[in-house]
Write a protein that holds these residues in place. Structure first.
Motif, PDB file in Angstrom:
ATOM      1  N   CYS A  11      43.002  30.087  43.751  1.00 22.16           N
ATOM      2  CA  CYS A  11      43.174  29.381  42.473  1.00 22.16           C
ATOM      3  C   CYS A  11      44.533  29.688  41.843  1.00 22.16           C
ATOM      4  O   CYS A  11      45.151  28.806  41.230  1.00 22.16           O
ATOM      5  CB  CYS A  11      42.049  29.753  41.514  1.00 22.16           C
ATOM      6  N   LYS A  12      45.005  30.919  41.989  1.00 18.12           N
ATOM      7  CA  LYS A  12      46.334  31.258  41.482  1.00 18.12           C
ATOM      8  C   LYS A  12      47.405  30.446  42.201  1.00 18.12           C
ATOM      9  O   LYS A  12      48.340  29.937  41.580  1.00 18.12           O
ATOM     10  CB  LYS A  12      46.609  32.761  41.660  1.00 18.12           C
ATOM     11  N   TRP A  13      47.267  30.325  43.513  1.00 22.47           N
ATOM     12  CA  TRP A  13      48.234  29.541  44.278  1.00 22.47           C
ATOM     13  C   TRP A  13      48.210  28.082  43.835  1.00 22.47           C
ATOM     14  O   TRP A  13      49.257  27.459  43.647  1.00 22.47           O
ATOM     15  CB  TRP A  13      47.922  29.644  45.769  1.00 22.47           C
ATOM     16  N   GLN A  14      47.008  27.533  43.659  1.00 21.49           N
ATOM     17  CA  GLN A  14      46.871  26.136  43.254  1.00 21.49           C
ATOM     18  C   GLN A  14      47.392  25.911  41.839  1.00 21.49           C
ATOM     19  O   GLN A  14      48.033  24.889  41.556  1.00 21.49           O
ATOM     20  CB  GLN A  14      45.407  25.696  43.374  1.00 21.49           C
ATOM     21  N   ALA A  15      47.145  26.867  40.943  1.00 21.27           N
ATOM     22  CA  ALA A  15      47.638  26.733  39.567  1.00 21.27           C
ATOM     23  C   ALA A  15      49.161  26.717  39.538  1.00 21.27           C
ATOM     24  O   ALA A  15      49.763  26.050  38.699  1.00 21.27           O
ATOM     25  CB  ALA A  15      47.103  27.877  38.713  1.00 21.27           C
ATOM     26  N   ALA A  16      49.777  27.452  40.453  1.00 21.20           N
ATOM     27  CA  ALA A  16      51.236  27.524  40.485  1.00 21.20           C
ATOM     28  C   ALA A  16      51.866  26.355  41.228  1.00 21.20           C
ATOM     29  O   ALA A  16      52.994  25.969  40.937  1.00 21.20           O
ATOM     30  CB  ALA A  16      51.674  28.837  41.125  1.00 21.20           C
ATOM     31  N   LEU A  31      40.330  30.366  36.624  1.00 21.58           N
ATOM     32  CA  LEU A  31      40.627  31.789  36.836  1.00 21.58           C
ATOM     33  C   LEU A  31      40.121  32.658  35.694  1.00 21.58           C
ATOM     34  O   LEU A  31      39.632  33.768  35.909  1.00 21.58           O
ATOM     35  CB  LEU A  31      42.141  31.980  36.996  1.00 21.58           C
ATOM     36  N   SER A  32      40.226  32.142  34.471  1.00 19.25           N
ATOM     37  CA  SER A  32      39.841  32.926  33.298  1.00 19.25           C
ATOM     38  C   SER A  32      38.333  33.104  33.185  1.00 19.25           C
ATOM     39  O   SER A  32      37.868  33.941  32.408  1.00 19.25           O
ATOM     40  CB  SER A  32      40.375  32.259  32.024  1.00 19.25           C
ATOM     41  N   LEU A  33      37.552  32.341  33.972  1.00 18.49           N
ATOM     42  CA  LEU A  33      36.095  32.396  33.869  1.00 18.49           C
ATOM     43  C   LEU A  33      35.451  33.367  34.848  1.00 18.49           C
ATOM     44  O   LEU A  33      34.309  33.780  34.648  1.00 18.49           O
ATOM     45  CB  LEU A  33      35.513  30.994  34.111  1.00 18.49           C
ATOM     46  N   LEU A  34      36.156  33.726  35.901  1.00 19.14           N
ATOM     47  CA  LEU A  34      35.525  34.435  37.012  1.00 19.14           C
ATOM     48  C   LEU A  34      34.988  35.811  36.646  1.00 19.14           C
ATOM     49  O   LEU A  34      34.038  36.286  37.269  1.00 19.14           O
ATOM     50  CB  LEU A  34      36.513  34.558  38.176  1.00 19.14           C
ATOM     51  N   ASP A  35      35.589  36.474  35.669  1.00 17.64           N
ATOM     52  CA  ASP A  35      35.153  37.824  35.320  1.00 17.64           C
ATOM     53  C   ASP A  35      34.180  37.852  34.149  1.00 17.64           C
ATOM     54  O   ASP A  35      33.787  38.933  33.690  1.00 17.64           O
ATOM     55  CB  ASP A  35      36.367  38.695  34.999  1.00 17.64           C
ATOM     56  N   LEU A  36      33.777  36.684  33.659  1.00 11.69           N
ATOM     57  CA  LEU A  36      32.835  36.633  32.546  1.00 11.69           C
ATOM     58  C   LEU A  36      31.397  36.723  33.056  1.00 11.69           C
ATOM     59  O   LEU A  36      31.102  36.311  34.182  1.00 11.69           O
ATOM     60  CB  LEU A  36      33.001  35.319  31.773  1.00 11.69           C
ATOM     61  N   PRO A  37      30.470  37.251  32.247  1.00 10.60           N
ATOM     62  CA  PRO A  37      29.051  37.200  32.618  1.00 10.60           C
ATOM     63  C   PRO A  37      28.601  35.751  32.734  1.00 10.60           C
ATOM     64  O   PRO A  37      29.086  34.870  32.001  1.00 10.60           O
ATOM     65  CB  PRO A  37      28.350  37.892  31.444  1.00 10.60           C
ATOM     66  N   VAL A  38      27.685  35.485  33.642  1.00  6.63           N
ATOM     67  CA  VAL A  38      27.250  34.118  33.895  1.00  6.63           C
ATOM     68  C   VAL A  38      26.742  33.436  32.632  1.00  6.63           C
ATOM     69  O   VAL A  38      27.002  32.254  32.400  1.00  6.63           O
ATOM     70  CB  VAL A  38      26.170  34.098  34.996  1.00  6.63           C
ATOM     71  N   ASN A  39      26.027  34.182  31.789  1.00  2.50           N
ATOM     72  CA  ASN A  39      25.471  33.558  30.587  1.00  2.50           C
ATOM     73  C   ASN A  39      26.522  33.264  29.521  1.00  2.50           C
ATOM     74  O   ASN A  39      26.209  32.664  28.488  1.00  2.50           O
ATOM     75  CB  ASN A  39      24.353  34.414  29.993  1.00  2.50           C
ATOM     76  N   LYS A  40      27.772  33.647  29.756  1.00  2.13           N
ATOM     77  CA  LYS A  40      28.855  33.365  28.805  1.00  2.13           C
ATOM     78  C   LYS A  40      29.792  32.269  29.317  1.00  2.13           C
ATOM     79  O   LYS A  40      30.744  31.898  28.625  1.00  2.13           O
ATOM     80  CB  LYS A  40      29.679  34.636  28.558  1.00  2.13           C
ATOM     81  N   ILE A  41      29.540  31.770  30.502  1.00  2.00           N
ATOM     82  CA  ILE A  41      30.455  30.812  31.130  1.00  2.00           C
ATOM     83  C   ILE A  41      30.016  29.380  30.830  1.00  2.00           C
ATOM     84  O   ILE A  41      28.871  29.015  31.116  1.00  2.00           O
ATOM     85  CB  ILE A  41      30.492  31.015  32.652  1.00  2.00           C
ATOM     86  N   PRO A  42      30.883  28.535  30.290  1.00  2.00           N
ATOM     87  CA  PRO A  42      30.564  27.112  30.178  1.00  2.00           C
ATOM     88  C   PRO A  42      30.446  26.507  31.578  1.00  2.00           C
ATOM     89  O   PRO A  42      31.280  26.768  32.440  1.00  2.00           O
ATOM     90  CB  PRO A  42      31.760  26.531  29.413  1.00  2.00           C
TER      91      PRO A  42
END
Length: 226
Positions: A11-16, A31-42
């Motif tokens: 994803c970093k490569w694709q974003a760049a 990328l900003s969602l991957l480290d969030l708990p599942v119940n906090k992710i839209p």
């Protein structure tokens, strides 16, 4: 399930490197969602209806989306889009019920892709047997925007396969169909092969799966990504 670091690297490569701005923003937000708990992710439950199963020769006819925000299905924000295609829907109409005359005022594929990227940015896609839907979207991005992009999703079929294999040695034919998976969680029966209804069915299934898994283990986003 895929390795989190491989997903992040891709994803970093694709974003760049993506030239399409919407696709670039989608990857950055993902990328900003991957480290969030599942119940906090839209989340965005997604289903496609197509003229066939081969993304190299078949076409997307309709897209259904249902957002899941803070663990709740947002029906007021659910959407269903029809897409113009080249030629006729042919015999596929017997499955999805979309006829040629239904597509006269439909979106072009390029318009639909722009719309879908806007809907999915800042969310993780959820689909039942996500590789099929994602391959069609990836092929469409390549054909229309000249972008070779790998997409990732929560796959309710793979989540269910993992849960079943913990309880039994073999999975019988048909046990991983969307309707069969929903039945194990006592979810209602819906008519299949309408993109919006199937997206809603997938959203409900995921919430039921998460509720069942939550009692067994901590859930992280990377644990569910396919």
């Amino acid at each position: 399930m895929l390795n989190k670091w491989l997903i992040k690297g891709k994803c970093k490569w694709q974003a760049a490197n993506c030239s399409n701005n919407e696709l670039k923003l989608y990857n950055k937000a993902f990328l900003s969602l991957l480290d969030l708990p599942v119940n906090k992710i839209p989340l965005l439950a997604l289903d496609l209806e197509m003229t066939g199963l081969d993304p190299l020769k078949d076409q997307i006819i309709s897209i259904g989306t249902v957002p899941i925000i803070d663990g709740k299905i947002c029906l007021a924000q659910a959407q269903h889009k029809l897409l113009k295609i080249e030629g006729s829907v042919g015999q596929s109409a017997t499955i999805h019920g979309v006829l040629d005359n239904h597509l006269q005022q439909a979106l072009t594929l390029q318009e639909a892709l722009q719309w879908l990227l806007e809907q999915a940015t800042g969310k993780i896609i959820v689909a039942h047997h996500s590789p099929l839907d994602l391959r069609f979207i990836e092929q469409a991005l390549k054909n229309n925007f000249n972008e070779k992009c790998k997409l990732f999703a929560f796959d309710t079929l793979q989540i269910e396969r993992k849960r079943l294999l913990r309880k039994q040695e073999m999975i019988k034919n048909g046990e991983l169909r969307l309707g069969a998976c929903r039945e194990r969680y006592s979810l209602p029966v819906y008519n299949a092969h309408n993109a919006l209804i199937d997206a809603l069915a997938c959203a409900e299934l995921l919430l039921a799966q998460i509720a069942a898994i939550a009692g067994e283990e901590e859930i992280k986003a990377a644990d569910l990504i396919s």
